[in-house]
Write a protein that holds these residues in place. Structure first.
Motif, mmCIF file in Angstrom:
data_model
loop_
_atom_site.group_PDB
_atom_site.id
_atom_site.type_symbol
_atom_site.label_atom_id
_atom_site.label_comp_id
_atom_site.label_asym_id
_atom_site.label_seq_id
_atom_site.Cartn_x
_atom_site.Cartn_y
_atom_site.Cartn_z
ATOM 1 N N ASP A 151 0.802 -1.227 -0.061
ATOM 2 C CA ASP A 151 0.186 0.012 -0.138
ATOM 3 C C ASP A 151 1.085 1.275 -0.026
ATOM 4 O O ASP A 151 2.094 1.089 0.233
ATOM 5 C CB ASP A 151 -1.157 -0.058 1.081
ATOM 6 N N PHE A 152 0.198 2.307 -0.059
ATOM 7 C CA PHE A 152 1.192 3.705 -0.281
ATOM 8 C C PHE A 152 1.643 4.082 1.199
ATOM 9 O O PHE A 152 2.745 4.578 1.070
ATOM 10 C CB PHE A 152 0.277 4.912 -0.716
ATOM 11 N N TYR A 153 1.277 3.532 2.235
ATOM 12 C CA TYR A 153 1.705 3.832 3.627
ATOM 13 C C TYR A 153 3.119 2.873 3.493
ATOM 14 O O TYR A 153 4.353 3.608 4.060
ATOM 15 C CB TYR A 153 1.226 3.362 4.770
ATOM 16 N N GLU A 154 3.252 1.667 3.083
ATOM 17 C CA GLU A 154 4.486 0.922 3.005
ATOM 18 C C GLU A 154 5.286 1.515 1.917
ATOM 19 O O GLU A 154 6.761 1.819 2.065
ATOM 20 C CB GLU A 154 4.276 -0.663 2.465
ATOM 21 N N PRO A 210 -1.758 2.538 9.680
ATOM 22 C CA PRO A 210 -3.112 2.142 9.043
ATOM 23 C C PRO A 210 -3.402 0.860 10.042
ATOM 24 O O PRO A 210 -2.852 0.117 10.260
ATOM 25 C CB PRO A 210 -2.790 1.796 7.811
ATOM 26 N N SER A 211 -4.929 0.707 9.734
ATOM 27 C CA SER A 211 -5.534 -0.612 10.433
ATOM 28 C C SER A 211 -5.523 -1.524 8.933
ATOM 29 O O SER A 211 -5.176 -1.038 7.806
ATOM 30 C CB SER A 211 -6.836 -0.506 10.884
ATOM 31 N N SER A 234 -4.698 11.571 6.610
ATOM 32 C CA SER A 234 -4.062 11.240 5.457
ATOM 33 C C SER A 234 -2.549 11.267 5.602
ATOM 34 O O SER A 234 -2.154 12.161 6.207
ATOM 35 C CB SER A 234 -4.527 12.227 4.227
ATOM 36 N N ILE A 235 -1.987 10.265 5.239
ATOM 37 C CA ILE A 235 -0.471 10.097 5.299
ATOM 38 C C ILE A 235 0.101 11.319 4.597
ATOM 39 O O ILE A 235 1.321 11.512 5.152
ATOM 40 C CB ILE A 235 -0.012 8.635 4.831
ATOM 41 N N SER A 245 -8.270 2.311 1.440
ATOM 42 C CA SER A 245 -7.837 3.471 0.937
ATOM 43 C C SER A 245 -6.251 3.337 0.294
ATOM 44 O O SER A 245 -5.686 4.424 -0.089
ATOM 45 C CB SER A 245 -7.460 4.636 1.988
ATOM 46 N N GLN A 246 -6.139 2.015 0.260
ATOM 47 C CA GLN A 246 -4.703 1.698 -0.275
ATOM 48 C C GLN A 246 -3.665 2.562 0.540
ATOM 49 O O GLN A 246 -2.501 2.781 0.079
ATOM 50 C CB GLN A 246 -4.572 2.203 -1.788
#
Length: 132
Positions: A44-47, A72-73, A101-102, A80-81
Motif C-alpha cells: 500500500d502507499f503507507y508502505e 493504518p489498520s 491522510s498520510i 484507501s490503499q
C-alpha cells in the motif's frame, strides 16, 4: 496517477517533493526539486512512503505518514490503499476522528524508520484501555 506534494527538509532547507501515486501498480515515484526520482512499490502507499523515508534518512518528511504514532489498520489499508491511517494515542481506542491522510502536513514526532512506527503500534495494541 495522482500527484501529491509534501514538504521535506533537506540540508536544513524546506523544499517540496512530489509523490506520483499509481493506484493500479501500488507505486510511488518520489521526485525531488533537483530532478532526482525513484519508484517504490509496496502492499500500500503507507508502505511505499516508509520505504522512501527509510532510504532517504537524511531528509525530514513533514507529513502524517512519518509521525511515530500514525499507522493504518488492515481495513483502512485495504479501503484507501494505505492513504488513510490512524493517529493513535496510547491508552485510547482509535476513533473515526483519528483518521488522517498520510500526506497531510505534520512537523512533530517524526521518524524515518518504519520500525519505530511498528513498535509504537504494537505498544498501542498491548496497552490496556480503560472501560468507558
Amino acid at each position: 496517477m495522482d500527484s501529491v506534494e509534501i514538504f521535506i527538509i533537506k540540508e536544513g532547507k524546506r523544499q517540496t517533493a512530489r509523490l506520483l501515486c499509481d493506484t493500479e501498480m501500488l507505486t510511488i515515484k518520489f521526485v525531488l526539486e533537483n530532478g532526482y526520482s525513484k519508484v517504490y512499490s509496496g502492499d500500500d502507499f503507507y508502505e511505499c512512503l516508509g520505504l522512501i523515508r527509510k532510504e532517504h534518512s537524511d531528509l525530514t518528511f513533514l507529513c502524517k505518514g512519518a509521525k511515530i504514532n500514525v499507522h493504518p489498520s488492515s481495513m483502512s489499508s485495504q479501503m484507501s490503499q494505505g492513504v488513510k491511517a490512524y493517529e493513535l494515542t496510547l491508552g485510547k481506542y482509535a476513533l473515526r476522528s483519528d483518521i488522517v491522510s498520510i500526506f497531510d502536513y505534520e512537523e512533530n514526532n517524526l521518524t524515518n524508520d518504519p520500525q519505530i512506527q511498528k513498535e509504537f503500534f504494537l505498544r498501542w495494541v498491548e496497552t490496556d484501555i480503560p472501560e468507558i
